[in-house]
Scaffold this active site. Structure first.
Site, PDB file in Angstrom:
ATOM      1  N   GLY A  57      -1.038  84.984 -25.910  1.00 26.49           N
ATOM      2  CA  GLY A  57      -0.609  84.954 -24.612  1.00 26.49           C
ATOM      3  C   GLY A  57       0.358  86.237 -24.199  1.00 26.49           C
ATOM      4  CB  ALA A  89       6.215  89.623 -16.380  1.00 26.62           C
ATOM      5  N   GLY A 118       6.829  89.315 -22.045  1.00 27.44           N
ATOM      6  CA  GLY A 118       6.457  89.878 -23.168  1.00 27.44           C
ATOM      7  C   GLY A 118       5.281  89.123 -23.901  1.00 27.44           C
ATOM      8  CB  VAL A 151       3.190  83.938 -26.741  1.00 23.89           C
ATOM      9  CG1 VAL A 151       3.247  82.588 -27.330  1.00 23.89           C
ATOM     10  CG2 VAL A 151       4.065  83.766 -25.483  1.00 23.89           C
ATOM     11  CE  LYS A 156       7.908  85.050 -23.492  1.00 24.22           C
ATOM     12  NZ  LYS A 156       7.527  84.009 -22.184  1.00 24.22           N
ATOM     13  CG  ASP A 176      11.248  81.531 -14.726  1.00 24.99           C
ATOM     14  OD1 ASP A 176      10.816  81.469 -13.355  1.00 24.99           O
ATOM     15  OD2 ASP A 176      10.666  82.099 -15.240  1.00 24.99           O
TER      16      ASP A 176
END
Length: 464
Positions: free
Chosen positions: A18, A21, A23, A25, A40, A133
């Protein structure tokens, strides 16, 4: 499939699973053939900000100690060589956004999932961490017998970006659709920003849409600041009372995550191995009465002026009636003139004095690195032992940072000293420095010189 890439001595990146924005994974392992982990790797612009890294590591050390069934475990923080990475447990599931897109949630499952997220927030808030977030993309869902099991992830990532986004990209830390009003105004975020985002997410899960659906970021931010959404027909009165409290514009009017865990029924759904519930907090604040809800004054009467406070509405008392005027006498006039003359004289003297220096504000504690002396030995071939004094009693101690020729390692108080590196090249020189990350206002000492030697298993401790 690309070849496995060593990330650090004990971690190997295997495949990209994955990216976004912040970085990428990766699926990886703790050493070749070891346990699977998720790694990550943050974008380089975040990893190169020394202050941001220090803030994140401070929170990361706390997160590695949190053991909660609805929080994705954080195993390690990796920093060095212009790279910052978070090593987490690899969860084989889907994120909540994808689960919503395929229609996997009804009302009952949504309430269960919200209780899981509230419990996770209560755990990290109790540890002094703010997520910043909260959104469906950061909630991972696995299914147990048809029931959802939610785990919160990506905590602390927004903290690394703080300052980077605002100064370089002229935007805000977090996702606009879930952004608390005080963050839009540039105020420091507290745990209340997570509660606001959870309120937006609860609205979205139960109503099938977000409370604010504007097309532009500017309009969306204005809605967070000024608009109060009406209750949609899909949300019953009891849940609407909770969600409306979460969406309060004033942070201190919102409930805590611990309150929400109880209100969403999470306390009854805890598994047997879950940690005990946090202490009870005061009940939710009641909403202030609106002007339409206040009783109308009698005909011909003047309505009292009201004060908007955090408590019930109160009338301002009328001013007392003025006493009847007295007969004027001459001596008060003379006394007034003398008083005025004295006041002007004293005022002139005071005006001529130099202004008093304002008291200097007390500096706030900040993250600092204190360098400490080290000695290195090679107790065995391919091995280096780094010795240094125990600094865990320093004011505001957070972690040790051991910098070597090939990497940077973060250690908690119970992990050092000493620090031992293995599987080193015996024929190469290896240099080490140790710094202590502290949160205080003390002036750091001069940097200590690196200690170097070969990992040849001999007793020599200095480089010729």
């Amino acid at each position: 499939m690309p070849e496995p890439m060593p990330l650090r001595s004990e971690y190997v990146k295997e495949k990209l699973i994955g990216q976004g924005a912040m970085g990428q994974v990766w699926q990886g392992r703790r050493g070749p053939g070891g346990d699977l982990v998720a790694i990550k790797v943050l974008r380089q612009e975040y990893a190169s900000d020394r202050a941001a890294v220090a803030r994140f590591v401070r929170e990361g050390m706390v997160l590695t100690s949190i053991d909660h069934p609805h929080v994705v475990p954080v195993h390690d923080i990796i920093s060095g060589g212009g790279m910052l990475a978070i090593v987490m447990a690899l969860v084989s599931g889907e994120n909540l956004r994808d689960a919503l897109a395929r229609g996997a949630f009804d009302r009952e499952k949504s309430v269960t999932l919200l209780g899981h997220v509230a419990q996770a927030l209560a755990a990290i808030h109790a540890a002094g961490v703010v997520h910043r977030d909260v959104k469906p993309e950061n909630v991972l869902v696995t299914w147990r017998g048809g029931a959802p099991w939610g785990q919160l992830t990506d905590f602390g990532v927004a903290h690394v970006a703080d300052g980077q986004n605002i100064t370089k990209h002229e935007t805000f830390v977090g996702t606009h659709a879930y952004l608390a009003p005080e963050v839009a105004l540039g105020r420091p975020p507290t745990s209340a920003v997570d509660v606001y985002a959870l309120g937006v997410m609860a609205y979205e899960l139960l109503a099938g849409r977000r409370p604010f659906t504007h097309d532009t970021s500017a309009a969306l931010l204005q809605a967070h600041l000024n608009d109060r959404p009406a209750r949609p027909p899909e949300i019953d009165g009891d849940h609407w009372h909770v969600i409306a409290a979460c969406l309060a514009k004033e942070p201190d009017r919102r409930p805590s995550a611990n309150d929400l865990a109880r209100l969403f029924g999470g306390a009854d759904g805890l598994p047997p191995d879950a940690p005990p519930p946090l202490p009870s907090l005061p009940a939710l604040p009641q909403a202030l009465p609106t002007p339409q809800a206040l009783p109308a004054p009698p005909a011909g009467a003047v309505a009292p002026e009201t004060l908007t406070t955090s408590g019930p509405t109160a009338a301002i008392p009328e001013a007392p009636a003025e006493p009847p005027p007295r007969r004027r006498r001459r001596w008060p006039v003379v006394a007034g003139l003398v008083t005025a003359l004295l006041a002007s004289t004293v005022g002139g003297i005071w005006y001529g004095l130099p202004p008093a220096e304002p008291a200097a504000p007390k500096p706030k504690p900040t993250s600092r690195f204190h360098s400490i002396p080290v000695t290195v030995t090679s107790p065995a071939r391919g091995r280096i032992k780094v010795d240094f004094d125990d600094a865990s009693s320093m004011s505001g101690f957070q972690a040790y940072r051991v910098t070597s020729t090939r990497e940077i390692v973060w250690l908690r108080a119970n992990q050092a000293p000493p620090y031992v590196e293995r599987k080193l090249n015996p024929g190469a020189w290896h240099c080490y420095t140790v710094e202590v990350l502290v949160l205080n206002d003390e002036t750091p000492p001069p940097a200590a010189k690196p200690a170097c030697r070969m990992a040849d298993g001999r007793d020599s401790t200095t480089k010729p």
